[in-house]
Enzyme design. Structure first.
Site, mmCIF file in Angstrom:
data_model
loop_
_atom_site.group_PDB
_atom_site.id
_atom_site.type_symbol
_atom_site.label_atom_id
_atom_site.label_comp_id
_atom_site.label_asym_id
_atom_site.label_seq_id
_atom_site.Cartn_x
_atom_site.Cartn_y
_atom_site.Cartn_z
ATOM 1 N N LYS A 69 0.860 -1.192 0.000
ATOM 2 C CA LYS A 69 0.000 0.000 0.000
ATOM 3 C C LYS A 69 0.893 1.238 0.000
ATOM 4 C CE LYS A 69 -2.435 1.737 3.636
ATOM 5 N NZ LYS A 69 -3.553 1.921 4.588
ATOM 6 N N GLN A 140 -12.580 8.859 11.069
ATOM 7 C CA GLN A 140 -12.393 7.494 11.602
ATOM 8 C C GLN A 140 -13.588 7.012 12.409
ATOM 9 O OE1 GLN A 140 -9.973 5.669 10.537
ATOM 10 N NE2 GLN A 140 -9.113 7.441 9.488
ATOM 11 N N ASP A 161 -16.905 15.840 20.666
ATOM 12 C CA ASP A 161 -15.951 16.395 19.701
ATOM 13 C C ASP A 161 -15.719 17.851 20.083
ATOM 14 O OD1 ASP A 161 -14.999 15.558 16.566
ATOM 15 O OD2 ASP A 161 -14.932 17.692 17.097
ATOM 16 N N GLY A 225 -6.047 7.433 17.706
ATOM 17 C CA GLY A 225 -5.528 8.709 17.202
ATOM 18 C C GLY A 225 -4.014 8.798 17.091
ATOM 19 N N ALA A 226 -3.297 8.227 18.053
ATOM 20 C CA ALA A 226 -1.825 8.363 18.034
ATOM 21 C C ALA A 226 -1.248 7.396 17.009
ATOM 22 C CB ALA A 226 -1.259 8.088 19.421
ATOM 23 N N SER A 298 -3.565 0.992 18.465
ATOM 24 C CA SER A 298 -3.624 0.688 17.027
ATOM 25 C C SER A 298 -2.786 1.678 16.222
ATOM 26 C CB SER A 298 -5.087 0.778 16.586
ATOM 27 O OG SER A 298 -5.191 1.054 15.210
HETATM 28 N N1 LIG Z 1 -4.445 3.958 14.182
HETATM 29 C C1 LIG Z 1 -4.708 4.007 12.898
HETATM 30 O O1 LIG Z 1 -4.616 2.999 12.190
HETATM 31 C C2 LIG Z 1 -5.170 5.310 12.303
HETATM 32 C C3 LIG Z 1 -5.701 5.312 10.997
HETATM 33 C C4 LIG Z 1 -6.152 6.530 10.476
HETATM 34 C C5 LIG Z 1 -6.060 7.704 11.223
HETATM 35 N N2 LIG Z 1 -5.512 7.675 12.494
HETATM 36 C C6 LIG Z 1 -5.417 8.898 13.314
HETATM 37 O O2 LIG Z 1 -6.683 9.101 13.929
HETATM 38 C C7 LIG Z 1 -6.862 10.503 14.223
HETATM 39 C C8 LIG Z 1 -8.212 10.957 13.697
HETATM 40 O O3 LIG Z 1 -8.234 10.841 12.300
HETATM 41 P P1 LIG Z 1 -9.493 11.341 11.437
HETATM 42 O O4 LIG Z 1 -9.191 10.982 10.040
HETATM 43 O O5 LIG Z 1 -10.756 10.878 12.055
HETATM 44 O O6 LIG Z 1 -9.344 12.933 11.640
HETATM 45 P P2 LIG Z 1 -10.484 14.047 11.517
HETATM 46 O O7 LIG Z 1 -9.790 15.347 11.394
HETATM 47 O O8 LIG Z 1 -11.485 13.654 10.480
HETATM 48 O O9 LIG Z 1 -11.236 13.970 12.945
HETATM 49 C C9 LIG Z 1 -10.638 14.301 14.155
HETATM 50 C C10 LIG Z 1 -11.710 14.878 15.064
HETATM 51 O O10 LIG Z 1 -11.139 15.101 16.356
HETATM 52 C C11 LIG Z 1 -11.717 16.304 16.872
HETATM 53 N N3 LIG Z 1 -10.858 16.818 17.932
HETATM 54 C C12 LIG Z 1 -9.656 17.446 17.818
HETATM 55 N N4 LIG Z 1 -9.173 17.750 19.041
HETATM 56 C C13 LIG Z 1 -10.089 17.306 19.946
HETATM 57 C C14 LIG Z 1 -10.164 17.347 21.364
HETATM 58 N N5 LIG Z 1 -9.189 17.888 22.105
HETATM 59 N N6 LIG Z 1 -11.245 16.804 21.962
HETATM 60 C C15 LIG Z 1 -12.254 16.268 21.230
HETATM 61 N N7 LIG Z 1 -12.235 16.221 19.877
HETATM 62 C C16 LIG Z 1 -11.161 16.724 19.248
HETATM 63 C C17 LIG Z 1 -11.820 17.209 15.658
HETATM 64 O O11 LIG Z 1 -12.759 18.263 15.862
HETATM 65 C C18 LIG Z 1 -12.262 16.222 14.576
HETATM 66 O O12 LIG Z 1 -13.673 16.152 14.445
HETATM 67 C C19 LIG Z 1 -5.683 11.213 13.576
HETATM 68 O O13 LIG Z 1 -4.714 11.482 14.578
HETATM 69 C C20 LIG Z 1 -5.150 10.185 12.571
HETATM 70 O O14 LIG Z 1 -3.785 10.393 12.309
HETATM 71 C C21 LIG Z 1 -5.079 6.494 13.029
#
Ligand SMILES: NC(=O)c1ccc[n+]([C@@H]2O[C@H](COP(=O)([O-])OP(=O)(O)OC[C@H]3O[C@@H](n4cnc5c(N)ncnc54)[C@H](O)[C@@H]3O)[C@@H](O)[C@H]2O)c1
Length: 328
Positions: A69, A140, A161, A225-226, A298
Site C-alpha cells: 500500500k 475514523q 468532539d 488517534g496516536a 492501534s
Molecule cells: N491507528 C490508525 O490505524 C489510524 C488510521 C487513520 C487515522 N488515524 C489517526 O486518527 C486521528 C483521527 O483521524 P481522522 O481521520 O478521524 O481525523 P479528523 O480530522 O477527520 O477527525 C478528528 C476529530 O477530532 C476532533 N478533535 C480534535 N481535538 C479534539 C479534542 N481535544 N477533543 C475532542 N475532539 C477533538 C476534531 O474536531 C475532529 O472532528 C488522527 O490522529 C489520525 O492520524 C489512526
C-alpha cells in the site's frame, strides 16, 4: 495478462464491515502465529509541502497473498479540495510478481482501521459491554461505530468532539440506522467517558486529553488517534494500570499511543501484555478479569490492508466489477 483496476466507488460498494472484520482477524491471527512477512512502514517526507507518503509491503505465505500500500498524509489538501489521506493498493501474485489488481485503498484504510478496533474489542472488552463512548467524531469515527455495533450489543452511544457541529452531524448520520441505540452528545469529555464500557479515541491531539480518573474498572479503550511519534491521547496513568495490547511492537513503540510514555520511561516493554495477533491466535491472554482496564494501541498494519484488499479482489471477480487492463 491483464490487471484488475478498481475505483474508490467500486471498492466501497463491495466491502462490508462484517467481511472486513473477518479479513482483519485473519491478518492478526497470521501475525500472531508468525506466518507473515511485514517490514516496517517506510516514510518519505515532503517538508516543503507539509506532507509525506508511507509504503507498506506485506506477505502471508500460507495464504499465498502479497501486496503493497502507498498512502499519503497531506493535512493542507482540503484547502485545495482534495482528501488529506489517499491510498492505493497493488495486489501482487507471490508466485510470479505479477500485479493482479491495482485498487483505491482510501476506503480500505478506513474500514480496516475500524475493523482492527472491532477485532480488539471482540477479544478484549467485557462480553456485556454496552455503553460506547466516541472521542472525536471525524472520519475514523464512522467505521469505528460500524465495527463496535457488530461485535457488541451497544445500547448507548455517547459522543464528544471539540467541534460540536461534527458530533451533531455524526448523530444525524447514524441515529436512524441504529434505532435500538440511544445517541447522546456529551457536554464535556468527562461526561462522555462516565460509565463507558468501550471507548474509542480518534483525535489528532499531541497531549493527553483522557484522564485516568474518568475511566471506570472493566473499561476497554481503543486508542486510535496516536499514529506518529510524539502523539498521545491517554494520560500515562491509564497505561500504567491497564492491560496493554498493541498491534505491532516496532510500529507501536515508534508511533503508537505507547511511544511517548515509553520514551519517557513511564512504561517499559515488559508492561505490554501482548500483540493483538497473539491474543487472537490464543497464544497470550487478553482480558482475564471483568475489572481489568484494557487498552488496544492501534497504528495500522500493512497486513490488515492486504487481507482486506484480497477480499475486495475476490468479490470483484465474483461480481464482475472493475476494469481489466493490460499494463505490461
Ligand atoms: N491507528 C490508525 O490505524 C489510524 C488510521 C487513520 C487515522 N488515524 C489517526 O486518527 C486521528 C483521527 O483521524 P481522522 O481521520 O478521524 O481525523 P479528523 O480530522 O477527520 O477527525 C478528528 C476529530 O477530532 C476532533 N478533535 C480534535 N481535538 C479534539 C479534542 N481535544 N477533543 C475532542 N475532539 C477533538 C476534531 O474536531 C475532529 O472532528 C488522527 O490522529 C489520525 O492520524 C489512526
Amino acid at each position: 495478462m491483464k490487471t484488475l483496476f478498481l475505483s474508490s466507488k467500486q471498492v466501497k460498494r463491495l466491502l462490508t464491515m462484517k467481511d472486513t472484520l473477518k479479513a482483519v482477524e485473519t491478518a492478526f491471527r497470521h501475525a500472531g502465529m508468525g506466518t507473515v512477512e511485514m517490514p516496517c512502514k517506510v516514510y518519505l517526507f515532503f517538508p516543503k509541502h507539509n506532507g509525506d507518503i508511507r509504503v507498506m509491503p506485506s506477505y502471508i505465505p500460507p495464504l499465498n497473498i502479497s501486496g503493497v500500500k502507498v498512502v499519503n498524509v497531506h493535512p493542507d489538501n482540503p484547502k485545495k479540495g482534495m482528501l488529506s489521506v489517499m491510498a492505493t493498493f497493488i495486489l501482487i501474485d507471490p508466485r510470479t510478481g505479477f500485479q493482479q489488481a491495482i485498487m483505491d485503498a482510501t476506503w480500505i484504510t478506513m474500514m480496516r482501521t475500524g475493523a482492527a478496533a472491532g477485532v480488539a474489542t471482540k477479544y478484549l472488552a467485557r462480553k456485556n459491554a454496552n455503553v460506547l463512548s466516541l472521542v472525536g467524531t471525524g472520519a475514523q469515527a464512522n467505521t469505528q461505530l460500524e465495527a463496535m455495533m457488530i461485535v457488541r450489543k451497544i445500547k448507548k452511544v455517547k459522543l464528544f468532539d471539540a467541534r460540536k457541529k461534527r458530533a451533531e452531524e455524526f448523530v444525524g448520520r447514524y441515529q436512524k440506522k441504529y434505532r435500538a441505540a440511544q445517541f447522546r452528545i456529551a457536554r464535556s469529555l468527562e461526561e462522555c467517558l462516565a460509565d463507558a464500557d468501550i471507548v474509542c479515541t480518534m483525535t489528532p491531539v499531541r497531549k493527553p486529553i483522557v484522564k485516568a480518573k474518568w475511566i471506570k474498572p472493566g473499561c476497554h479503550i481503543n486508542a486510535i488517534g496516536a499514529d506518529a511519534p510524539g502523539k498521545e491521547e491517554l494520560e500515562p496513568a491509564i497505561l500504567k494500570k491497564a492491560k496493554i495490547v498493541i498491534d505491532d511492537w516496532a510500529q507501536a513503540s515508534h508511533s503508537g499511543e505507547i511511544n511517548v510514555p515509553l520514551s519517557k520511561g513511564i512504561i517499559k516493554r515488559r508492561n505490554i501484555r501482548a500483540e493483538i495477533g497473539k491474543v487472537v491466535a490464543g497464544l497470550k491472554p487478553g482480558r482475564t478479569n471483568d475489572a481489568d482496564i484494557t487498552v488496544f494501541d492501534s497504528t495500522g498494519l500493512g497486513l490488515q490492508d492486504l487481507t482486506t484488499a484480497y477480499l475486495v479482489y475476490k468479490l470483484a471477480r465474483k461480481k464482475k466489477v472493475g476494469r481489466w487492463l493490460e499494463i505490461i
